[in-house]
Design a protein around this motif. Structure first.
Motif, PDB file in Angstrom:
ATOM      1  N   ARG A  59      38.244  36.751  39.711  1.00 22.60           N
ATOM      2  CA  ARG A  59      37.133  37.262  40.515  1.00 22.60           C
ATOM      3  C   ARG A  59      35.857  36.568  40.078  1.00 22.60           C
ATOM      4  O   ARG A  59      35.543  36.498  38.900  1.00 22.60           O
ATOM      5  CB  ARG A  59      36.956  38.768  40.345  1.00 22.60           C
ATOM      6  N   ILE A  60      35.146  36.023  41.068  1.00 24.12           N
ATOM      7  CA  ILE A  60      33.786  35.523  40.872  1.00 24.12           C
ATOM      8  C   ILE A  60      32.946  36.250  41.905  1.00 24.12           C
ATOM      9  O   ILE A  60      33.235  36.184  43.103  1.00 24.12           O
ATOM     10  CB  ILE A  60      33.683  33.998  41.065  1.00 24.12           C
ATOM     11  N   GLY A  61      31.934  36.961  41.455  1.00 17.21           N
ATOM     12  CA  GLY A  61      31.106  37.738  42.381  1.00 17.21           C
ATOM     13  C   GLY A  61      31.955  38.768  43.091  1.00 17.21           C
ATOM     14  O   GLY A  61      32.685  39.528  42.468  1.00 17.21           O
ATOM     15  N   ASP A  62      31.907  38.753  44.425  1.00 18.51           N
ATOM     16  CA  ASP A  62      32.699  39.688  45.231  1.00 18.51           C
ATOM     17  C   ASP A  62      34.026  39.085  45.683  1.00 18.51           C
ATOM     18  O   ASP A  62      34.779  39.737  46.407  1.00 18.51           O
ATOM     19  CB  ASP A  62      31.900  40.109  46.470  1.00 18.51           C
ATOM     20  N   ARG A  64      37.778  37.735  45.230  1.00 15.40           N
ATOM     21  CA  ARG A  64      38.980  37.866  44.395  1.00 15.40           C
ATOM     22  C   ARG A  64      40.087  36.993  44.961  1.00 15.40           C
ATOM     23  O   ARG A  64      40.220  36.873  46.169  1.00 15.40           O
ATOM     24  CB  ARG A  64      39.454  39.327  44.389  1.00 15.40           C
ATOM     25  N   TRP A  65      40.886  36.409  44.080  1.00 10.33           N
ATOM     26  CA  TRP A  65      42.027  35.624  44.501  1.00 10.33           C
ATOM     27  C   TRP A  65      43.044  35.555  43.365  1.00 10.33           C
ATOM     28  O   TRP A  65      42.739  35.886  42.239  1.00 10.33           O
ATOM     29  CB  TRP A  65      41.610  34.241  44.983  1.00 10.33           C
ATOM     30  N   THR A  66      44.276  35.153  43.700  1.00  6.42           N
ATOM     31  CA  THR A  66      45.289  34.937  42.674  1.00  6.42           C
ATOM     32  C   THR A  66      45.559  33.447  42.581  1.00  6.42           C
ATOM     33  O   THR A  66      45.530  32.728  43.580  1.00  6.42           O
ATOM     34  CB  THR A  66      46.597  35.697  42.987  1.00  6.42           C
ATOM     35  N   THR A  67      45.805  33.005  41.367  1.00  6.09           N
ATOM     36  CA  THR A  67      46.023  31.587  41.101  1.00  6.09           C
ATOM     37  C   THR A  67      46.713  31.475  39.757  1.00  6.09           C
ATOM     38  O   THR A  67      47.213  32.466  39.218  1.00  6.09           O
ATOM     39  CB  THR A  67      44.678  30.818  41.132  1.00  6.09           C
ATOM     40  N   SER A  68      46.738  30.289  39.208  1.00  3.91           N
ATOM     41  CA  SER A  68      47.245  30.063  37.858  1.00  3.91           C
ATOM     42  C   SER A  68      46.218  29.260  37.086  1.00  3.91           C
ATOM     43  O   SER A  68      45.458  28.481  37.668  1.00  3.91           O
ATOM     44  CB  SER A  68      48.565  29.286  37.891  1.00  3.91           C
ATOM     45  N   ILE A  69      46.193  29.479  35.778  1.00  2.00           N
ATOM     46  CA  ILE A  69      45.401  28.626  34.898  1.00  2.00           C
ATOM     47  C   ILE A  69      46.381  27.676  34.212  1.00  2.00           C
ATOM     48  O   ILE A  69      47.561  27.988  34.056  1.00  2.00           O
ATOM     49  CB  ILE A  69      44.566  29.432  33.877  1.00  2.00           C
ATOM     50  N   PHE A  70      45.873  26.508  33.817  1.00  3.09           N
ATOM     51  CA  PHE A  70      46.726  25.467  33.274  1.00  3.09           C
ATOM     52  C   PHE A  70      46.176  24.992  31.935  1.00  3.09           C
ATOM     53  O   PHE A  70      44.953  24.898  31.772  1.00  3.09           O
ATOM     54  CB  PHE A  70      46.790  24.279  34.245  1.00  3.09           C
ATOM     55  N   PRO A  71      47.064  24.676  30.984  1.00  2.71           N
ATOM     56  CA  PRO A  71      46.592  24.179  29.688  1.00  2.71           C
ATOM     57  C   PRO A  71      45.772  22.902  29.866  1.00  2.71           C
ATOM     58  O   PRO A  71      46.071  22.078  30.725  1.00  2.71           O
ATOM     59  CB  PRO A  71      47.885  23.875  28.920  1.00  2.71           C
ATOM     60  N   GLN A  72      44.732  22.783  29.036  1.00  2.00           N
ATOM     61  CA  GLN A  72      43.905  21.576  29.050  1.00  2.00           C
ATOM     62  C   GLN A  72      43.926  20.977  27.649  1.00  2.00           C
ATOM     63  O   GLN A  72      43.440  21.600  26.699  1.00  2.00           O
ATOM     64  CB  GLN A  72      42.467  21.884  29.460  1.00  2.00           C
ATOM     65  N   ARG A  73      44.487  19.813  27.545  1.00  2.00           N
ATOM     66  CA  ARG A  73      44.650  19.161  26.254  1.00  2.00           C
ATOM     67  C   ARG A  73      43.307  18.938  25.545  1.00  2.00           C
ATOM     68  O   ARG A  73      43.184  19.180  24.350  1.00  2.00           O
ATOM     69  CB  ARG A  73      45.374  17.819  26.443  1.00  2.00           C
ATOM     70  N   ASP A  74      42.291  18.487  26.275  1.00  2.00           N
ATOM     71  CA  ASP A  74      41.007  18.137  25.655  1.00  2.00           C
ATOM     72  C   ASP A  74      40.347  19.314  24.947  1.00  2.00           C
ATOM     73  O   ASP A  74      39.823  19.169  23.850  1.00  2.00           O
ATOM     74  CB  ASP A  74      40.037  17.572  26.692  1.00  2.00           C
ATOM     75  N   SER A  75      40.347  20.489  25.580  1.00  3.23           N
ATOM     76  CA  SER A  75      39.648  21.645  25.001  1.00  3.23           C
ATOM     77  C   SER A  75      40.563  22.524  24.167  1.00  3.23           C
ATOM     78  O   SER A  75      40.090  23.364  23.411  1.00  3.23           O
ATOM     79  CB  SER A  75      39.042  22.501  26.123  1.00  3.23           C
ATOM     80  N   LYS A  88      32.660  28.477  48.750  1.00  5.62           N
ATOM     81  CA  LYS A  88      31.877  28.715  49.964  1.00  5.62           C
ATOM     82  C   LYS A  88      31.408  30.172  50.032  1.00  5.62           C
ATOM     83  O   LYS A  88      30.234  30.444  50.304  1.00  5.62           O
ATOM     84  CB  LYS A  88      32.703  28.364  51.195  1.00  5.62           C
ATOM     85  N   ALA A  89      32.324  31.104  49.775  1.00  4.46           N
ATOM     86  CA  ALA A  89      31.984  32.529  49.860  1.00  4.46           C
ATOM     87  C   ALA A  89      30.901  32.917  48.862  1.00  4.46           C
ATOM     88  O   ALA A  89      30.054  33.767  49.153  1.00  4.46           O
ATOM     89  CB  ALA A  89      33.231  33.380  49.630  1.00  4.46           C
ATOM     90  N   GLU A  90      30.911  32.291  47.687  1.00  2.00           N
ATOM     91  CA  GLU A  90      29.958  32.646  46.634  1.00  2.00           C
ATOM     92  C   GLU A  90      28.761  31.703  46.559  1.00  2.00           C
ATOM     93  O   GLU A  90      27.857  31.908  45.749  1.00  2.00           O
ATOM     94  CB  GLU A  90      30.671  32.707  45.272  1.00  2.00           C
ATOM     95  N   GLU A 101      36.018  36.855  36.040  1.00  2.40           N
ATOM     96  CA  GLU A 101      36.882  37.849  35.424  1.00  2.40           C
ATOM     97  C   GLU A 101      38.320  37.434  35.719  1.00  2.40           C
ATOM     98  O   GLU A 101      38.656  37.112  36.857  1.00  2.40           O
ATOM     99  CB  GLU A 101      36.631  39.232  36.034  1.00  2.40           C
ATOM    100  N   LEU A 102      39.131  37.421  34.676  1.00  3.83           N
ATOM    101  CA  LEU A 102      40.538  37.036  34.811  1.00  3.83           C
ATOM    102  C   LEU A 102      41.422  38.175  34.367  1.00  3.83           C
ATOM    103  O   LEU A 102      41.241  38.727  33.277  1.00  3.83           O
ATOM    104  CB  LEU A 102      40.863  35.805  33.949  1.00  3.83           C
ATOM    105  N   GLY A 103      42.389  38.515  35.191  1.00 10.79           N
ATOM    106  CA  GLY A 103      43.415  39.487  34.821  1.00 10.79           C
ATOM    107  C   GLY A 103      44.698  38.745  34.532  1.00 10.79           C
ATOM    108  O   GLY A 103      45.207  38.017  35.374  1.00 10.79           O
ATOM    109  N   VAL A 104      45.199  38.905  33.316  1.00 10.55           N
ATOM    110  CA  VAL A 104      46.419  38.203  32.871  1.00 10.55           C
ATOM    111  C   VAL A 104      47.559  39.195  32.788  1.00 10.55           C
ATOM    112  O   VAL A 104      47.418  40.262  32.220  1.00 10.55           O
ATOM    113  CB  VAL A 104      46.192  37.544  31.499  1.00 10.55           C
TER     114      VAL A 104
END
Length: 104
Positions: A59-62, A64-75, A88-90, A101-104
């Motif tokens: 969730r960013i602002g109002d 909400r969506w579902t997706t996946s996060i992916f490992p990042q080697r650099d960080s 666009k919406a935000e 906000e992330l729900g895991v």
């Protein structure tokens, strides 16, 4: 019932473009690193998908969506893709600092 663990962080949106096609529109991400990444990794033990991805509710602002996060080697953390419809919406884009906000 929602059994997710929730995390909130603020990060800057960045743009990735393929080196082979610099004229391409690219993908927008934000980086999840440090203590938040460690806590998410712990919360998702035994529930990772291909390439170490983790399914999340975001969730960013109002928006909400579902997706996946992916490992990042650099960080050593993760990257969260930010869909065009969310940007666009935000009214957000590359270089903007946003709270997610992330729900895991």
């Amino acid at each position: 019932m929602d059994h997710r663990e929730y995390f909130e962080l603020t990060a800057r949106i960045w743009l990735w473009k393929p080196a082979a096609k610099p004229q391409a529109s690219g993908w927008h991400f934000l980086t999840i690193d440090g203590q938040t990444a460690a806590e998410i990794r712990f919360a998702a033990l035994g529930r990772t998908g291909g390439f170490g991805s983790i399914k999340v509710a975001a969730r960013i602002g109002d928006t909400r969506w579902t997706t996946s996060i992916f490992p990042q080697r650099d960080s050593g953390g993760f990257i969260l893709p930010i869909k065009a419809e969310v940007r666009k919406a935000e009214g957000i884009g590359e270089g903007d600092e946003v709270t997610v906000e992330l729900g895991v």
